[in-house]
Write a protein that holds these residues in place. Structure first.
Motif, mmCIF file in Angstrom:
data_model
loop_
_atom_site.group_PDB
_atom_site.id
_atom_site.type_symbol
_atom_site.label_atom_id
_atom_site.label_comp_id
_atom_site.label_asym_id
_atom_site.label_seq_id
_atom_site.Cartn_x
_atom_site.Cartn_y
_atom_site.Cartn_z
ATOM 1 N N ALA A 26 -2.537 -5.187 -9.438
ATOM 2 C CA ALA A 26 -2.721 -3.692 -10.075
ATOM 3 C C ALA A 26 -1.976 -2.686 -9.103
ATOM 4 C CB ALA A 26 -4.403 -3.492 -9.900
ATOM 5 N N LYS A 27 -1.585 -3.325 -7.972
ATOM 6 C CA LYS A 27 -0.888 -1.999 -7.274
ATOM 7 C C LYS A 27 0.566 -2.553 -7.274
ATOM 8 C CE LYS A 27 -4.150 -1.456 -3.686
ATOM 9 N NZ LYS A 27 -4.879 -2.215 -2.404
ATOM 10 N N SER A 28 1.179 -3.792 -7.206
ATOM 11 C CA SER A 28 2.511 -3.959 -7.316
ATOM 12 C C SER A 28 2.764 -4.867 -8.592
ATOM 13 C CB SER A 28 2.487 -5.218 -6.106
ATOM 14 O OG SER A 28 2.094 -4.748 -4.931
ATOM 15 N N THR A 29 4.357 -4.940 -8.726
ATOM 16 C CA THR A 29 4.665 -5.536 -10.201
ATOM 17 C C THR A 29 5.091 -6.644 -9.627
ATOM 18 O OG1 THR A 29 5.500 -3.422 -10.789
ATOM 19 C CG2 THR A 29 6.332 -5.316 -11.889
ATOM 20 N N LEU A 30 4.195 -7.753 -10.158
ATOM 21 C CA LEU A 30 4.627 -9.254 -9.626
ATOM 22 C C LEU A 30 5.140 -9.725 -11.025
ATOM 23 C CD1 LEU A 30 1.766 -11.455 -8.098
ATOM 24 C CD2 LEU A 30 3.955 -12.139 -9.151
ATOM 25 N N PHE A 31 6.122 -10.279 -10.900
ATOM 26 C CA PHE A 31 6.720 -10.747 -12.326
ATOM 27 C C PHE A 31 7.880 -11.900 -12.145
ATOM 28 C CE2 PHE A 31 11.133 -9.166 -12.365
ATOM 29 C CZ PHE A 31 11.192 -8.278 -11.239
ATOM 30 N N VAL A 32 8.093 -12.488 -13.434
ATOM 31 C CA VAL A 32 9.137 -13.838 -13.045
ATOM 32 C C VAL A 32 10.372 -13.220 -13.539
ATOM 33 C CG1 VAL A 32 9.229 -15.858 -14.156
ATOM 34 C CG2 VAL A 32 7.131 -14.989 -13.711
ATOM 35 N N GLN A 33 11.487 -13.560 -12.949
ATOM 36 C CA GLN A 33 12.803 -13.285 -12.922
ATOM 37 C C GLN A 33 13.200 -13.280 -14.357
ATOM 38 O OE1 GLN A 33 15.629 -15.224 -10.557
ATOM 39 N NE2 GLN A 33 16.784 -13.764 -9.974
ATOM 40 N N SER A 34 12.921 -14.430 -14.919
ATOM 41 C CA SER A 34 13.380 -14.953 -16.363
ATOM 42 C C SER A 34 12.899 -14.090 -17.355
ATOM 43 C CB SER A 34 13.447 -16.396 -16.564
ATOM 44 O OG SER A 34 11.956 -16.867 -16.792
ATOM 45 N N HIS A 35 11.867 -13.244 -16.856
ATOM 46 C CA HIS A 35 11.366 -12.307 -18.033
ATOM 47 C C HIS A 35 12.003 -10.949 -18.243
ATOM 48 C CE1 HIS A 35 6.897 -14.151 -17.680
ATOM 49 N NE2 HIS A 35 7.610 -14.742 -18.613
ATOM 50 N N VAL A 36 12.846 -10.900 -17.407
ATOM 51 C CA VAL A 36 13.729 -9.685 -17.420
ATOM 52 C C VAL A 36 15.283 -10.032 -17.241
ATOM 53 C CG1 VAL A 36 14.431 -7.444 -16.008
ATOM 54 C CG2 VAL A 36 11.884 -8.550 -15.931
ATOM 55 N N PRO A 37 16.039 -9.898 -18.801
ATOM 56 C CA PRO A 37 17.430 -10.337 -18.933
ATOM 57 C C PRO A 37 18.182 -9.440 -18.323
ATOM 58 C CG PRO A 37 16.151 -9.610 -20.786
ATOM 59 C CD PRO A 37 15.088 -9.626 -19.860
ATOM 60 N N ALA A 38 17.854 -8.388 -17.639
ATOM 61 C CA ALA A 38 18.748 -7.602 -16.908
ATOM 62 C C ALA A 38 19.405 -8.193 -15.681
ATOM 63 C CB ALA A 38 18.145 -6.265 -16.932
ATOM 64 N N HIS A 39 18.461 -8.953 -15.069
ATOM 65 C CA HIS A 39 19.118 -9.603 -13.897
ATOM 66 C C HIS A 39 20.233 -10.507 -13.923
ATOM 67 C CE1 HIS A 39 15.205 -9.001 -11.342
ATOM 68 N NE2 HIS A 39 15.083 -8.672 -12.507
ATOM 69 N N ALA A 40 20.220 -11.183 -15.172
ATOM 70 C CA ALA A 40 21.475 -12.209 -15.359
ATOM 71 C C ALA A 40 22.735 -11.152 -15.786
ATOM 72 C CB ALA A 40 21.233 -13.301 -16.403
ATOM 73 N N GLU A 41 22.290 -9.896 -16.554
ATOM 74 C CA GLU A 41 23.328 -9.253 -17.223
ATOM 75 C C GLU A 41 24.069 -8.403 -15.900
ATOM 76 O OE1 GLU A 41 22.065 -7.930 -21.333
ATOM 77 O OE2 GLU A 41 20.542 -7.719 -20.005
ATOM 78 N N LEU A 42 23.398 -7.786 -15.100
ATOM 79 C CA LEU A 42 23.772 -7.371 -13.928
ATOM 80 C C LEU A 42 24.456 -7.979 -13.134
ATOM 81 C CD1 LEU A 42 24.258 -4.665 -12.482
ATOM 82 C CD2 LEU A 42 22.274 -4.939 -11.121
ATOM 83 N N ALA A 43 24.021 -9.315 -12.837
ATOM 84 C CA ALA A 43 24.452 -10.156 -11.989
ATOM 85 C C ALA A 43 26.086 -10.421 -12.573
ATOM 86 C CB ALA A 43 24.158 -11.632 -11.848
ATOM 87 N N TRP A 44 26.219 -10.663 -13.705
ATOM 88 C CA TRP A 44 27.611 -10.856 -14.321
ATOM 89 C C TRP A 44 28.503 -9.452 -13.919
ATOM 90 C CZ3 TRP A 44 30.799 -14.111 -15.546
ATOM 91 C CH2 TRP A 44 32.032 -13.876 -16.126
ATOM 92 N N VAL A 45 28.039 -8.518 -14.231
ATOM 93 C CA VAL A 45 28.870 -7.259 -13.915
ATOM 94 C C VAL A 45 29.205 -7.219 -12.443
ATOM 95 C CG1 VAL A 45 28.873 -4.893 -13.463
ATOM 96 C CG2 VAL A 45 27.900 -5.601 -15.493
ATOM 97 N N LEU A 46 28.315 -7.588 -11.281
ATOM 98 C CA LEU A 46 28.639 -7.677 -10.072
ATOM 99 C C LEU A 46 29.598 -9.002 -9.553
ATOM 100 C CD1 LEU A 46 24.966 -6.753 -8.571
ATOM 101 C CD2 LEU A 46 26.928 -5.151 -8.730
ATOM 102 N N GLU A 81 0.790 -1.204 0.067
ATOM 103 C CA GLU A 81 -0.010 0.096 0.187
ATOM 104 C C GLU A 81 0.907 1.159 -0.032
ATOM 105 O OE1 GLU A 81 -3.161 -0.764 -0.502
ATOM 106 O OE2 GLU A 81 -2.997 -2.736 0.115
ATOM 107 N N GLU A 82 1.778 1.138 0.763
ATOM 108 C CA GLU A 82 2.727 2.463 1.052
ATOM 109 C C GLU A 82 3.885 2.552 -0.073
ATOM 110 O OE1 GLU A 82 3.983 1.839 5.118
ATOM 111 O OE2 GLU A 82 2.355 0.604 4.876
ATOM 112 N N TYR A 83 4.261 1.368 -0.738
ATOM 113 C CA TYR A 83 5.492 1.565 -1.315
ATOM 114 C C TYR A 83 5.343 1.054 -3.078
ATOM 115 C CZ TYR A 83 8.217 1.160 2.915
ATOM 116 O OH TYR A 83 8.733 1.377 4.094
ATOM 117 N N ASP A 84 6.281 1.516 -3.672
ATOM 118 C CA ASP A 84 6.203 1.014 -5.092
ATOM 119 C C ASP A 84 6.792 -0.377 -5.131
ATOM 120 O OD1 ASP A 84 6.213 0.716 -7.862
ATOM 121 O OD2 ASP A 84 7.696 2.249 -8.156
ATOM 122 N N ALA A 85 6.014 -1.364 -5.179
ATOM 123 C CA ALA A 85 6.686 -2.672 -5.002
ATOM 124 C C ALA A 85 6.725 -3.816 -6.104
ATOM 125 C CB ALA A 85 5.659 -3.463 -3.846
#
Ligand code: TYM
Length: 331
Positions: free
Chosen positions: A74-94, A32-36
């Motif tokens: 409708a309030k929160s962004t509920l998603f699947v990690q593999s739908h967003v390639p940036a997770h794997a890409e940033l993980a490589w950098v880190l 309710e209070e956050y961009d989640a």
């Protein structure tokens, strides 16, 4: 609005009571209070062997349980990690910014790799916390609501964010873990000094959200207690009874002392019976709604893809900045 990010692995046929109390029930309040952002972290799940068909099913079932427990797409962004390639890409950098020794100090890796043995322990399991850092940092999260077992991983995330910022310039917001003291660790009903976990040796002490009522009732009635017979909260001397009281208190929103009073002079059987009812009242609607959601796969998949689009937009923005900072050419 400040941002929260959290996630769960789709590595079991059902979430358990520890996931529900330690994470999910907090999330529903905070949305309710956050961009989640709430993620089903299927890339994390494959750090240990998974059956492909089951993994796909469990990914949907985990998302369905989030919604059934009160996460509003409708309030929160509920998603699947593999739908967003940036997770794997940033993980490589880190990965390239994380010390080998630093990663070796992660206690969850030490526990898990001991359980699986050196030959079946993957490098992915070793770098798991770095992928988790990428999850959190991509969305510039302020707060990460998790259970106690994730504290060290969020600390690593903070260290990596600070390191990147000081080496390459201000890029990431440095997140804080939010770990609720009373609910941070729910214990196994058969072994009330060990955390409730899907990887416990037996399922006898594991309460699953999607189990039928009679299975859960049996497990609660058989929960390990102690010989002194008094219903009183004392984590050290009475871990079993204290765990039951904590669960009772969190699920009903009642003070521990009021529950102790209600059961003063009564037996453990009474407490367990009452607790089984409380758990059933909590989980019955979640189970029913999960079933409905899974009956309309197309609709669920559509919801997840739409949320994935929003997540992609934000994550790509952060990743672009990261690539610029470190001099990686972009496409
Ligand atoms: P996972 O899937 O093991 O657990 C999901 C959440 O449930 C909490 N939890 C518990 N809380 C209280 N008592 C317990 N017995 C109990 N067991 C589990 C966990 O602390 C967690 O909050 N690495 C994470 C998933 C993850 C993540 C992230 C979390 C990946 N990326 C980014 C936050 C932010 C994990 O394995 O959780």
């Amino acid at each position: 609005k400040p941002v929260i990010f959290s996630g769960m692995q789709p590595s079991s046929d059902s979430l358990h009571l520890g996931n529900y109390i330690g994470a999910l029930s907090q999330w529903t309040r905070m949305q309710e209070e956050y961009d989640a952002f709430f993620c089903v972290v299927n890339l994390h799940a494959i750090t240990v062997p998974q059956d492909p068909a089951e993994l796909a099913e469990r990914t949907r079932a985990t998302a369905a349980q989030y919604i059934a427990a009160g996460i509003d797409p409708a309030k929160s962004t509920l998603f699947v990690q593999s739908h967003v390639p940036a997770h794997a890409e940033l993980a490589w950098v880190l990965n390239t910014l994380t010390g080998f020794g630093e990663a070796s100090r992660m206690t969850q890796f030490k526990d898990k790799s001991q359980r699986y043995g050196a030959d079946t322990t993957s490098v992915g399991l070793f770098t798991y916390p770095i992928l988790m850092a990428a999850d959190i940092l991509l969305y510039q999260a302020d707060v990460v609501p998790v259970g106690e077992d994730q504290r060290q991983h969020v600390e690593l995330t903070r260290d990596l964010a600070n390191r990147f910022n000081s080496r390459f310039g201000e890029t990431f917001r440095v997140p804080e873990a939010q770990i609720q003291r009373e609910t941070a660790k729910i214990y196994d009903l058969q072994e009330p000094t060990a955390k409730m976990s899907k990887s416990a040796a037996t399922e006898a002490g594991l309460i699953k959200v999607l189990d039928p009522a009679n299975v859960t009732r049996k497990k609660i009635m058989r929960a390990v207690t102690d010989a002194d017979g008094e219903i009183r909260f004392d984590r050290e001397a009475k871990p079993g009874v204290s765990n039951l009281l904590t669960i009772f208190s969190v699920l009903t929103g009642r003070e521990l002392s009021s529950i102790e009073q209600e059961f003063a002079g009564r037996g453990y059987g009474d407490l367990k019976k009452a607790l089984a009812e409380v758990v059933e009242e909590t989980f019955a609607p979640v189970r029913a709604r999960t079933e409905e959601l899974l009956a309309d796969r197309a609709e669920l998949d559509r919801l997840l893809l739409a949320a994935g689009d929003r997540a992609n937009e934000i994550a790509a923005r952060t990743l672009d900045r990261v690539y610029d900072r470190i001099g990686l050419l972009r496409r």
